[in-house]
Write an enzyme that holds these catalytic residues in place. Structure first.
Site, PDB file in Angstrom:
ATOM      1  N   LYS A   9       0.836  -1.212   0.000  1.00 26.29           N
ATOM      2  CA  LYS A   9       0.000   0.000   0.000  1.00 26.29           C
ATOM      3  C   LYS A   9       0.865   1.255   0.000  1.00 26.29           C
ATOM      4  CE  LYS A   9      -2.154  -0.788   3.947  1.00 26.29           C
ATOM      5  NZ  LYS A   9      -1.711  -2.076   4.510  1.00 26.29           N
ATOM      6  N   ARG A  84      -9.218   1.447   9.501  1.00 29.45           N
ATOM      7  CA  ARG A  84      -8.804   0.088   9.858  1.00 29.45           C
ATOM      8  C   ARG A  84      -9.838  -0.610  10.716  1.00 29.45           C
ATOM      9  NH1 ARG A  84      -2.884   1.134   9.365  1.00 29.45           N
ATOM     10  NH2 ARG A  84      -1.799  -0.837   9.504  1.00 29.45           N
ATOM     11  N   ARG A 123      11.547  -5.963   4.397  1.00 22.80           N
ATOM     12  CA  ARG A 123      11.279  -4.539   4.186  1.00 22.80           C
ATOM     13  C   ARG A 123      12.218  -3.680   5.031  1.00 22.80           C
ATOM     14  NH1 ARG A 123       5.351  -2.042   4.923  1.00 22.80           N
ATOM     15  NH2 ARG A 123       5.557  -2.575   7.112  1.00 22.80           N
ATOM     16  N   ARG A 156      11.473  -2.152  10.634  1.00 23.20           N
ATOM     17  CA  ARG A 156      10.515  -1.600  11.592  1.00 23.20           C
ATOM     18  C   ARG A 156      10.318  -2.552  12.771  1.00 23.20           C
ATOM     19  NH1 ARG A 156       5.347   0.314   8.192  1.00 23.20           N
ATOM     20  NH2 ARG A 156       4.347  -0.674   9.974  1.00 23.20           N
ATOM     21  N   ARG A 167      -0.423  -8.608  13.782  1.00 23.39           N
ATOM     22  CA  ARG A 167      -1.035  -7.579  12.917  1.00 23.39           C
ATOM     23  C   ARG A 167      -1.969  -8.221  11.901  1.00 23.39           C
ATOM     24  NH1 ARG A 167       4.066  -4.851  10.681  1.00 23.39           N
ATOM     25  NH2 ARG A 167       2.699  -3.393   9.595  1.00 23.39           N
TER      26      ARG A 167
END
Ligand code: AMP
Length: 210
Positions: A9, A84, A123, A156, A167
């Site tokens: 996203k 969300r 990532r 992260r 998550r």
């Protein structure tokens, strides 16, 4: 931009934001900036984010209402990471109504979960610009200097495997129902997020320009 964590996203939002010269509003990035600068919001949000949980609806709705009321979003904007929860989706409908925003699309990214876990563990984010890199594809690792500026690449805190699983669980229970809510008004554009960055980007443009 809607979908589970790690579907791309943020990457796609950045591309579209540059191409159309409209702001990229990422609630996750706003919270991370608040954590870095040590504001009250940042202090409250840090432990919630590190645990992979959601920051309370009233806080998030307040932030988004303020940002969308600013003059720089008048020509359009890309909202990434909000809503969300159903509560946030209903609040967004109200905010759009209050601001006279009638035309929008919900781009719903679809990818498989093993791919998501793999992507998130690869990532790396530049701590200066927020630019995203892929450890495997770009032959980089956490704490390397950023190849494009004087920043440092970080993994992260919430991209660790157990936090990613949490998550994803929260995505399924709290966030996924939001798609049903928007489906009722026919604004959802489903996008296959498994393709290359370029292909996904082209697919999104075709769908939203429709
Ligand atoms: P993201 O960068 O979108 O993956 O967001 C990172 C983290 O910020 C999430 O795991 C949540 O803890 C928090 N967050 C971001 N956006 C929201 C939101 N709309 N509602 C609640 N929490 C959020």
């Amino acid at each position: 931009m809607f979908g589970p964590p790690g579907v791309g996203k943020g990457t796609q939002a950045k591309i579209l934001s540059e191409e159309f010269s409209i702001p990229h509003i990422s609630t996750g990035e706003m919270l991370r900036a608040a954590v870095t600068s040590g504001t009250e919001l940042g202090k409250k949000a840090k432990s919630i984010m590190d645990a992979g949980q959601l920051v309370p609806d009233d806080v998030m709705i307040g932030i988004v209402r303020e940002v969308l009321g600013a003059p720089n979003v008048r020509r359009g904007f890309i909202l990434d990471g909000f809503p969300r929860t159903l509560e946030q989706a209903k609040a967004l409908t109200k905010i759009f109504h209050d601001l006279g925003i009638t035309e929008f699309k919900v781009v719903n990214f679809q990818v498989n979960e093993d791919e998501i876990i793999h992507r998130l563990q690869n990532r790396l984010t530049c701590d200066k610009t927020g630019e995203i890199y892929n450890a495997e594809m770009d032959s980089l690792k956490a704490n390397d200097p950023c190849p494009d500026c004087e920043g440092t690449l970080r993994l992260r805190d919430d991209d660790k495997e157990e936090t990613v699983r949490e998550r994803l669980k929260i995505y399924h229970t709290s966030t996924e129902p939001v798609i049903g809510y928007f489906n009722e008004s026919g604004v959802v554009a489903n996008v296959d997020g498994m393709g290359s960055i370029d292909i996904v980007s082209r697919e999104i443009k075709m769908m939203v320009m429709d």
